[in-house]
Design an enzyme around this catalytic site. Structure first.
Site, mmCIF file in Angstrom:
data_model
loop_
_atom_site.group_PDB
_atom_site.id
_atom_site.type_symbol
_atom_site.label_atom_id
_atom_site.label_comp_id
_atom_site.label_asym_id
_atom_site.label_seq_id
_atom_site.Cartn_x
_atom_site.Cartn_y
_atom_site.Cartn_z
ATOM 1 N N GLY A 21 0.873 -1.014 0.004
ATOM 2 C CA GLY A 21 -0.089 0.023 0.020
ATOM 3 C C GLY A 21 0.688 1.147 0.033
ATOM 4 N N LYS A 26 3.361 3.171 2.420
ATOM 5 C CA LYS A 26 2.840 3.715 3.511
ATOM 6 C C LYS A 26 3.837 3.362 4.807
ATOM 7 C CE LYS A 26 -1.340 3.440 6.091
ATOM 8 N NZ LYS A 26 -2.807 2.727 6.564
ATOM 9 N N GLN A 54 3.868 -8.711 -5.385
ATOM 10 C CA GLN A 54 2.789 -9.523 -5.811
ATOM 11 C C GLN A 54 2.472 -9.174 -7.222
ATOM 12 O OE1 GLN A 54 0.075 -6.539 -3.232
ATOM 13 N NE2 GLN A 54 -1.200 -7.680 -4.235
ATOM 14 N N ILE A 61 1.202 -4.585 7.291
ATOM 15 C CA ILE A 61 2.530 -3.676 7.885
ATOM 16 C C ILE A 61 1.877 -2.562 8.870
ATOM 17 C CG2 ILE A 61 2.858 -2.224 6.064
ATOM 18 C CD1 ILE A 61 6.004 -3.114 6.660
ATOM 19 N N LYS A 93 -4.793 3.682 9.762
ATOM 20 C CA LYS A 93 -5.392 4.191 8.568
ATOM 21 C C LYS A 93 -5.491 5.494 8.241
ATOM 22 C CE LYS A 93 -6.050 -0.480 7.650
ATOM 23 N NZ LYS A 93 -5.071 -1.135 6.858
#
Length: 511
Positions: free
Chosen positions: A118, A129, A192, A253, A398
């Site tokens: 992310g 992030k 990924q 993470i 978040k």
């Protein structure tokens, strides 16, 4: 161009529900054939040397797309849900701690994997992030490395750290991990998949060629369910099994509560291990009103499985959100047996529900991206269980409101782990809501606090509008601060606000 009936365009687990009808079989075959042709065209734009690896990746994408065409719609059959068996969810408090002399041997059977795909864009940061500073100028990645190095030094062990990156984070992460060269942690990385976004109008990739850098918006990482295939394809699964490692502990993470837990590990590979191994363990925690949209555990067709809100029929959404009916939610901390992952992949029995994520690109083009979730594989493993863990193992960052909590005196930092202050009288964290317009970006958020307030006794904080905080502010009980449009509120240095409402003209009222 393929003409697909509008009502048939969105299937799978939708974030935006719509009615679904069967494609005619012929139309399905046409859609898949046209997509495969378009993907072949994309592959022709790549260097011949890179083509075999990319071909394998695009084959997986075409397989996902083919499954998406066959799906009967998002909802599962609600009547097939069975009562959770008594032993489906184990209580963490019943787990036993291992003896000190056994810990090294246990740790040598473990691999720690962090989902690191992310970006920090939602918090106004560039790059991965994982490199946002969260405490004492230490980033998510710094804290993770500290935790594992502490384990390795304390127990003379060799737990490796694996980062699953995406094409968004790979290059930056590779540069950053160099700084950990002298640390007692082996760090491995793998990427990924990178799949093409599909136009909602004609179901074909929007990318013109395979130059991902040139048109990043045309590509996406397909969710963390992609972990299993790409972990195997990286060669790391085979390597770790060859080293005698038995389990991986996988987590996001940005979940600062997801540290290696020796009591859970003891249940899997230590003295407390069951005679039949648990192949898949999902850490769940008690659901509160703040977590009603989180995935939960159900029993269906005699298998334990993850149920996400996107799979719930509209008429049962309230049941799903009920804290009484579904008591737990998924933290996305997962322990999985490496040999079982290998078996499921070899036997091709891995089957995760497809999540259809609708997006609108900056140029106004409406696209869909097909994703899967790592926890959805639970039903494919034998001996899957949940463990009901303390809330402290779920501490995701978040938003800036989460950052306020982890930067505050509510926690102390110990060997890379956040530990709640013993001065806090109750184990729950305060509910914090900070206005999107003034606090959502990290830089802006930090600029509004001379230093982070004392929140040891805080229950609930709501801040809206143009508000700043002086040095040494203390917030207790329920505090609501609302600056009206055009007004500004400066909370003075040293102020103690306990059960107060502060409104636009700086009146301070008892709450």
């Amino acid at each position: 161009m393929l003409d697909i009936p509008q009502e048939a365009k969105i299937r799978g687990h939708q974030r935006a529900p719509s009615d679904s009808k069967e494609f005619h079989e012929l139309t399905k075959r046409d859609a898949l054939r046209l997509l495969e042709n378009d993907v072949d065209r994309l592959l022709q734009t790549t260097e011949p040397a890179h083509r075999p690896a990319l071909q394998a990746e695009m084959n997986r994408f075409a397989e996902l797309f083919g499954r998406f065409l066959q799906e009967e719609g998002p909802a599962l059959d609600w009547n097939k849900i069975q009562k959770l068996p008594e032993n489906a969810v184990m209580n963490y408090s019943n787990l036993k701690s291992p003896k000190n002399e056994q810990i090294r041997n246990m740790l040598d059977k473990l691999v720690v994997i962090k989902l690191n795909g992310g970006l920090g864009t939602s918090m106004g940061c560039h790059g991965p992030k994982s490199v946002i500073p969260v405490r004492s100028d230490l980033t998510f990645l710094d804290l993770t490395v500290q935790q594992i190095e502490h384990l390795n030094k304390t127990y003379d062990a060799n737990v490796p750290l694996v980062l699953m990156n995406s094409f968004n984070t790979d290059e930056d992460t590779e540069k950053i991990v160099r700084k950990y060269k002298g640390f007692r942690v082996q760090i491995h990385t793998f990427n990924q998949s990178c799949f093409p976004r599909i136009s909602r109008e004609h179901f074909l990739p929007v990318a013109k060629d395979f130059d991902i850098e040139k048109d990043m918006e045309a590509w996406y990482p397909p969710g963390h369910g992609d972990f299993y295939d790409t972990f195997r394809n990286s060669g790391l699964l085979k390597k770790f099994i060859g080293e005698g490692r038995e389990y991986c502990f996988l987590s996001n993470i940005d979940n600062l509560g997801a540290t290696v837990d020796l009591n859970i590990l003891n249940k899997l590979v230590g003295e407390e291990r069951a005679s039949t191994p648990f192949e898949f363990v999902m850490e769940v925690t008690d659901k509160t009103r703040a977590d009603v949209k989180g995935g939960t555990l159900i029993q269906m067709e005699n298998k334990l499985r993850l149920l996400e809100i996107a799979q719930v029929p509209k008429e049962h959404v309230d049941d799903f959100k009920s804290v009484k009916t579904f008591k737990f939610f998924n933290t996305n901390n997962i322990w999985a047996n490496l040999s079982a992952i290998d078996r499921v992949l070899r036997e091709r029995t891995l089957n995760m529900e497809i999540i259809v994520n609708n997006k609108t690109l900056e140029n106004g083009l409406r696209v869909i991206q097909l994703e899967t979730a790592v926890g959805a594989a639970m039903k494919c493993f034998d001996g899957a269980i949940g463990i009901n863990v303390p809330r402290s193992r779920f501490l995701p960052v978040k938003k800036s409101s989460d950052l306020l909590l982890v930067m505050s005196n509510l926690y102390t930092l110990k060997n890379g782990s956040l530990v709640m202050s013993p001065q806090r009288m109750f184990p729950t964290t305060p509910l914090v809501k900070l206005g999107e317009n003034h606090f959502s970006k990290v830089k802006e958020f930090l600029g509004r606090f001379a230093n982070i307030p004392d929140i040891i006794e805080l229950d609930h904080l709501t801040v809206s509008g143009d508000v700043t905080f002086g040095r040494g502010v203390s917030l207790r009980g329920t505090v609501i601060i609302i600056a009206n449009h055009g007004d500004r509120i400066d909370i003075p240095a040293g102020a103690i606000l306990e059960n107060k409402i502060v409104s636009g003209n700086m009146r301070i009222l008892d709450h």
